[in-house]
Design an enzyme around this catalytic site. Sequence first.
Site, PDB file in Angstrom:
ATOM      1  N   ASN A  36       0.679  -1.350  -0.069  1.00  0.00           N
ATOM      2  CA  ASN A  36      -0.122  -0.026   0.177  1.00  0.00           C
ATOM      3  C   ASN A  36       0.948   1.324  -0.052  1.00  0.00           C
ATOM      4  O   ASN A  36       1.918   1.341   0.552  1.00  0.00           O
ATOM      5  CB  ASN A  36      -1.131   0.087   1.075  1.00  0.00           C
ATOM      6  N   GLU A  38       0.429   5.167   0.744  1.00  0.00           N
ATOM      7  CA  GLU A  38      -0.563   6.216   1.124  1.00  0.00           C
ATOM      8  C   GLU A  38      -0.223   7.697   0.608  1.00  0.00           C
ATOM      9  O   GLU A  38       0.852   7.671   0.030  1.00  0.00           O
ATOM     10  CB  GLU A  38      -0.606   6.019   2.568  1.00  0.00           C
ATOM     11  N   CYS A  47      -4.068   0.462  -2.769  1.00  0.00           N
ATOM     12  CA  CYS A  47      -3.990  -0.500  -1.879  1.00  0.00           C
ATOM     13  C   CYS A  47      -2.824  -1.616  -2.711  1.00  0.00           C
ATOM     14  O   CYS A  47      -2.381  -1.341  -3.660  1.00  0.00           O
ATOM     15  CB  CYS A  47      -5.133  -1.594  -2.111  1.00  0.00           C
ATOM     16  N   GLU A  49      -2.758  -4.663  -3.462  1.00  0.00           N
ATOM     17  CA  GLU A  49      -3.074  -5.516  -4.619  1.00  0.00           C
ATOM     18  C   GLU A  49      -3.230  -5.028  -5.708  1.00  0.00           C
ATOM     19  O   GLU A  49      -2.977  -5.494  -6.886  1.00  0.00           O
ATOM     20  CB  GLU A  49      -4.489  -6.109  -4.114  1.00  0.00           C
ATOM     21  N   CYS A  86      -9.946  -5.644  -0.342  1.00  0.00           N
ATOM     22  CA  CYS A  86     -10.987  -4.985  -0.034  1.00  0.00           C
ATOM     23  C   CYS A  86     -11.799  -5.197  -1.470  1.00  0.00           C
ATOM     24  O   CYS A  86     -11.499  -5.786  -2.458  1.00  0.00           O
ATOM     25  CB  CYS A  86     -10.612  -3.556   0.011  1.00  0.00           C
ATOM     26  N   CYS A  89     -10.235  -3.786  -4.733  1.00  0.00           N
ATOM     27  CA  CYS A  89      -9.192  -4.423  -5.220  1.00  0.00           C
ATOM     28  C   CYS A  89      -9.757  -5.617  -6.018  1.00  0.00           C
ATOM     29  O   CYS A  89      -9.433  -6.102  -7.029  1.00  0.00           O
ATOM     30  CB  CYS A  89      -8.266  -5.036  -4.225  1.00  0.00           C
TER      31      CYS A  89
HETATM   32  N1  THU Z   1      -5.423  -1.641   2.278  1.00  0.00           N
HETATM   33  C1  THU Z   1      -4.639  -2.435   1.099  1.00  0.00           C
HETATM   34  O1  THU Z   1      -3.578  -2.350   0.893  1.00  0.00           O
HETATM   35  N2  THU Z   1      -5.408  -3.360   0.830  1.00  0.00           N
HETATM   36  C2  THU Z   1      -6.819  -3.981   0.927  1.00  0.00           C
HETATM   37  O2  THU Z   1      -7.412  -4.691   0.499  1.00  0.00           O
HETATM   38  C3  THU Z   1      -7.320  -2.917   2.122  1.00  0.00           C
HETATM   39  C4  THU Z   1      -6.641  -1.839   2.706  1.00  0.00           C
HETATM   40  C5  THU Z   1      -4.671  -0.570   2.324  1.00  0.00           C
HETATM   41  C6  THU Z   1      -5.192   0.875   2.145  1.00  0.00           C
HETATM   42  C7  THU Z   1      -4.710   1.676   3.306  1.00  0.00           C
HETATM   43  O3  THU Z   1      -3.437   2.197   2.986  1.00  0.00           O
HETATM   44  C8  THU Z   1      -4.681   0.866   4.737  1.00  0.00           C
HETATM   45  O4  THU Z   1      -4.572  -0.478   4.200  1.00  0.00           O
HETATM   46  C9  THU Z   1      -5.805   0.889   5.591  1.00  0.00           C
HETATM   47  O5  THU Z   1      -6.997   0.910   4.855  1.00  0.00           O
END
Ligand code: THU
Length: 134
Positions: A36, A38, A47, A49, A86, A89
Amino acid sequence: MDQAFIARSNAYAPYSKFTVGCAILLENGEIIHGNNQENAAYPSGLCAERVAIFAAGANYPGVAVTSMAITASPIDDSFEKPVPPCGACRQSIAEYELRQEKPIEIYFMGAAGKVARANSLSDLLPLIFDRNYL
Ligand code: THU
């Protein structure tokens, strides 16, 4: 999953402090990492994935994705339950599965504990909206 842990160690998650790593195995044996990423403007982040699967599509066009391994937890490694990808994704991964006409296996876990497995992305996202509706 070992590769997913390496990917997770390179996540950039200073805001949520929740780090996710994803490793993709391609049918040619290549492994692609995603984590991830940010952003101070929160919705601009992405994310793990999708970082991984878009990198696969960008760098290895036409090479099928065999499987994905995902590990996710707060940075203190406290989470010991499988963390599924999520919805956004899942939608993105589904596009690749439909396009390649071969199932993508998904393995996911926390920082420790059990690994959950789906044999196909379609098992995680029934009634998908796809190009057939356009
Ligand atoms: N996140 C992911 O990388 N993948 C997911 O499937 C769910 C959430 C990340 C996004 C954000 O940087 C952190 O997790 C919190 O939501």
